[in-house]
Design a protein around this motif. Structure first.
Motif, PDB file in Angstrom:
ATOM      1  N   UNK A 123       0.834  -1.198   0.000  1.00 45.34           N
ATOM      2  CA  UNK A 123       0.000   0.000   0.000  1.00 45.34           C
ATOM      3  C   UNK A 123       0.875   1.257   0.000  1.00 45.34           C
ATOM      4  N   UNK A 124       0.626   2.154  -0.962  1.00 42.14           N
ATOM      5  CA  UNK A 124       1.364   3.424  -1.029  1.00 42.14           C
ATOM      6  C   UNK A 124       0.965   4.378   0.093  1.00 42.14           C
TER       7      UNK A 124
ATOM      8  N   UNK B 162       2.820   4.689   9.336  1.00 36.29           N
ATOM      9  CA  UNK B 162       4.220   4.279   9.315  1.00 36.29           C
ATOM     10  C   UNK B 162       4.365   2.767   9.267  1.00 36.29           C
ATOM     11  N   UNK B 163       3.236   2.066   9.357  1.00 33.39           N
ATOM     12  CA  UNK B 163       3.254   0.603   9.334  1.00 33.39           C
ATOM     13  C   UNK B 163       3.053   0.120   7.897  1.00 33.39           C
ATOM     14  N   UNK B 164       3.880  -0.807   7.455  1.00 26.63           N
ATOM     15  CA  UNK B 164       3.793  -1.338   6.101  1.00 26.63           C
ATOM     16  C   UNK B 164       2.495  -2.140   5.939  1.00 26.63           C
TER      17      UNK B 164
ATOM     18  N   UNK C  64      -7.101   1.033   3.363  1.00 28.94           N
ATOM     19  CA  UNK C  64      -7.415   1.797   2.162  1.00 28.94           C
ATOM     20  C   UNK C  64      -6.141   2.377   1.569  1.00 28.94           C
ATOM     21  N   UNK C  65      -6.098   2.470   0.257  1.00 32.98           N
ATOM     22  CA  UNK C  65      -4.945   3.064  -0.391  1.00 32.98           C
ATOM     23  C   UNK C  65      -4.702   2.455  -1.757  1.00 32.98           C
TER      24      UNK C  65
END
Length: 111
Positions: free
Chosen positions: A29-30, A35-37, A95-96
């Motif tokens: 997710x972009x 800050x969490x991948x 979301x993203x």
């Protein structure tokens, strides 16, 4: 419709396999405000053929193979009915915008 054109003269051995895999990781997710991948689930991107679902992940899978004595130069990945490439988002995904790199390999080798 996805077409595979075999134009390489070095592929006289008519046995070949089209493989696919994600490079490095699953879809990421972009949008990352915490800050969490955020990474998509393992079955997020897949190819479905005749009822068989093949997850495309970081491990290469055989999508299509030709083991034959015929000299065809164009093959079509079946995209009719339920066959084709799909994305499978679920409610636990953040979301993203998700992105990944797909590695396509056309391997010609004796069967």
């Amino acid at each position: 419709m996805w077409k595979i054109s075999v134009l390489d003269e070095r592929m006289d051995d008519k046995n070949w396999v089209l493989k696919a895999n994600l490079v490095d990781t699953n879809f990421v997710n972009d949008n990352n405000p915490s800050g969490k991948l955020a990474v998509a689930n393992e079955d997020f991107f897949y190819y479905k053929s005749n009822g068989k679902k093949m997850n495309i992940s970081t491990v290469p899978i055989d999508l299509f193979m030709n083991i034959s004595d015929t000299e065809a130069t164009e093959f079509v990945l079946d995209q009719t009915n339920d066959n084709g490439f799909y994305y499978n988002p679920n409610s636990s995904m953040a979301l993203g915008n998700y992105h990944a790199t797909v590695n396509w390999s056309l391997v010609s080798a004796p069967s």
